[in-house]
Write an enzyme that holds these catalytic residues in place. Structure first.
Site, PDB file in Angstrom:
ATOM      1  N   HIS A   1      13.407  14.906  54.802  1.00  0.00           N
ATOM      2  CA  HIS A   1      14.534  14.183  54.219  1.00  0.00           C
ATOM      3  C   HIS A   1      14.461  12.726  54.669  1.00  0.00           C
ATOM      4  CE1 HIS A   1      17.578  17.709  53.498  1.00  0.00           C
ATOM      5  NE2 HIS A   1      16.992  17.356  52.375  1.00  0.00           N
TER       6      HIS A   1
ATOM      7  N   CYS B   1      22.466  14.737  59.939  1.00  0.00           N
ATOM      8  CA  CYS B   1      22.498  15.944  59.107  1.00  0.00           C
ATOM      9  C   CYS B   1      23.867  16.619  59.159  1.00  0.00           C
ATOM     10  CB  CYS B   1      21.432  16.939  59.555  1.00  0.00           C
ATOM     11  SG  CYS B   1      19.741  16.448  59.156  1.00  0.00           S
TER      12      CYS B   1
END
Length: 270
Positions: free
Chosen positions: A169, A263
């Site tokens: 990511h 996150c």
């Protein structure tokens, strides 16, 4: 370097890791045979929430669902800019039901939620800089989603290609420090993407692979304080040299699922 950085209060959406586990493997960090200490994960997560509130930020929570162990990673659920919510469509089937719970929270809070047609994992791959969105692709979010995002927000979207599966990511390889600068690990990106970043952010704070692997770039900045993994010592020192104040928060138990501070943190930008 003597600089005065300015903190801006933020509003965060989070989800308690009450049902946290590593039941499947969808990134190089995840090993289902590795034991997970849920109590420790919750304790570490609570320390993050305490740190946010102690520094003047608003924190709201989504109720965790027992069958969704990765729901703690709230950043992947959406990206919110100007009070508009672009939702998620996860790459992994195991995570797709998470979107329903986050969508429900946003709708209950009075927001309309756009449902993407292409795979898109929220702030995991969509990073708002204050002027445009940096958009990651290569492992999860698709380039077609980048087009959808630009059409939805009417803001420029700059596509960046990730090439190292450990940084699957964008928010594991780059984070925004303030309206003018970012920190990132160059080798996580394709050569062309590195050139784009160097051109956009000539004064960026660059991280080593060691600090990136320690989740040092999965950090959250309020413009002055940087909530950062304590294991990323060299990066924290460099941030200090640039006038930022590192706030170490250890989420090592959540690292077992490939996630860290960012996150766990969805920012709601009104």
């Amino acid at each position: 370097m003597s600089l005065t950085r300015v903190r801006r209060p933020r509003r965060f959406l989070v989800c308690e890791p009450r049902h946290f586990a590593v039941r499947y493997a969808i990134n190089p960090w995840m090993h289902p045979d590795t034991p997970v200490d849920v109590d420790l994960a919750q304790e570490q997560w609570r320390s993050l929430i305490h740190a946010y509130r102690a520094h003047g930020h608003t924190v709201e929570s989504v109720e965790p669902a027992p069958d969704l162990p990765d729901m703690v990673f709230a950043a992947n659920s959406a990206v919110v800019v100007g009070g508009r919510v672009f939702g998620s469509l996860f790459h992994a089937p195991e995570r797709r039901p998470e979107s329903v719970h986050y969508d429900t929270w946003f709708k209950t809070a009075g927001y309309e939620v756009y449902r993407p047609e292409s795979v898109c994992e929220g702030e995991g791959d969509l990073v708002w800089t204050g002027r445009y969105l940096l958009a990651g692709t290569g492992f999860r979010t698709t380039r077609e989603a980048h087009r959808e995002v630009q059409e939805f927000f009417g803001r420029p979207v700059i596509s960046l290609t990730l090439v190292d599966p450990h940084f699957y990511h964008l928010d594991t390889a780059l984070f925004v420090l303030d309206d003018d600068n970012v920190a990132y690990y160059p080798e996580a990106f394709s050569p062309g993407s590195r050139e784009v970043l160097a051109g956009l952010f000539p004064d960026a704070v660059l991280a080593t692979r060691e600090d990136a692997l320690a989740f040092g770039l999965n950090s959250v900045s309020d413009g002055r304080h940087v909530f950062i993994a304590p294991q990323a010592e060299a990066l924290a020192a460099r941030l200090g040299e640039h006038g930022y104040l590192p706030v170490p928060v250890d989420l090592s138990e959540l690292h077992k699922a490939g996630g860290g501070i960012k996150c766990c943190t969805q920012e709601i930008r009104s």
